[in-house]
Design an enzyme around this catalytic site. Structure first.
Site, PDB file in Angstrom:
ATOM      1  N   ILE A 279       0.844  -1.195   0.000  1.00  0.00           N
ATOM      2  CA  ILE A 279       0.000   0.000   0.000  1.00  0.00           C
ATOM      3  C   ILE A 279       0.875   1.238   0.000  1.00  0.00           C
ATOM      4  CG2 ILE A 279      -0.265  -0.212   2.518  1.00  0.00           C
ATOM      5  CD1 ILE A 279      -3.012   1.188   2.223  1.00  0.00           C
ATOM      6  N   CYS A 280       0.417   2.274  -0.689  1.00  0.00           N
ATOM      7  CA  CYS A 280       1.131   3.556  -0.735  1.00  0.00           C
ATOM      8  C   CYS A 280       2.497   3.336  -1.397  1.00  0.00           C
ATOM      9  CB  CYS A 280       1.214   4.121   0.686  1.00  0.00           C
ATOM     10  SG  CYS A 280       1.737   5.847   0.797  1.00  0.00           S
ATOM     11  N   ASP A 281       3.563   3.874  -0.828  1.00  0.00           N
ATOM     12  CA  ASP A 281       4.881   3.719  -1.440  1.00  0.00           C
ATOM     13  C   ASP A 281       5.332   2.266  -1.481  1.00  0.00           C
ATOM     14  OD1 ASP A 281       5.128   6.367  -2.039  1.00  0.00           O
ATOM     15  OD2 ASP A 281       6.681   6.814  -0.564  1.00  0.00           O
TER      16      ASP A 281
END
Length: 199
Positions: free
Chosen positions: A102-104
């Site tokens: 998730i995200c980076d």
């Protein structure tokens, strides 16, 4: 015996991106899953919110009996420390285990070569290209969505911790699909709008 779900953390990690999935595993399937943490070392890992986690494992000492690896976002995935997770992520991908980012951390999966043949998302396509570098060749499979699950690979952008949890729970078959979707609706829609999920 409980199946191990590892949460990969790099400082400063986004604590809210882990919370829904970890709690749902214990709420929807009590005793079926063991939530454990892993980082590049056994040193405490600080979250953006100031929580300190003492990892259960470092990336080199993870046990072989695992069900999933959930890489939790934060700016640490943009630095050199993230390289310590590459062998672990590549191993999960190669062995067909449930692998989420998730995200980076979703963009980090591009660097591990895990997103070249599956539909996926991240914070942006530019992030995938920048963090993935030459290992990333999946641009045509990118979708601008909150979360995407393709087989055992789950990706989400940083504003989608609930969607990430839902797709990871579905990939793990942690509970009947109706129960997972009821849990998601309750947390997404709110106490007065969604029907109370059965726990």
């Amino acid at each position: 015996m409980a199946k191990t779900v590892l949460f990969g953390l790099l400082a400063p990690y986004a604590d809210w991106e882990a919370a829904y999935l970890a709690s749902a595993l214990n709420m929807l399937a009590p005793g079926a899953f063991a939530v454990r943490t892993v980082s590049v070392s056994r040193e405490p890992v600080a979250s953006i919110g100031g929580f300190q986690v003492m990892p259960d494992f470092d990336a080199a000492s993870v046990p072989d009996d695992y069900a999933a690896l959930a890489l939790i976002g934060g700016m640490g995935w943009r630095g050199g420390a993230a390289r310590g997770f590459l062998p672990l992520a590549e191993d999960y991908f190669r062995r067909g285990k449930v692998l989420g980012g998730i995200c980076d951390a979703a963009a980090f999966l591009a660097r591990a070569g895990a997103l070249n043949h599956v539909r996926h998302t991240a914070n942006s396509l530019d992030d995938l290209k920048n963090l993935g570098g030459p290992a990333y060749a999946g641009e045509a499979l990118f979708a601008a969505k909150q979360a995407v699950r393709d087989g055992n690979i789950v990706t989400a952008n940083g504003t989608a911790p609930l969607e990430f949890a839902r797709e990871m729970l579905l990939a793990l078959e942690a509970a009947p699909e109706e129960k997972i979707r009821g849990w998601y609706d309750f947390h997404k829609l709110g106490f007065y709008t969604a029907p109370m999920p059965e726990m």
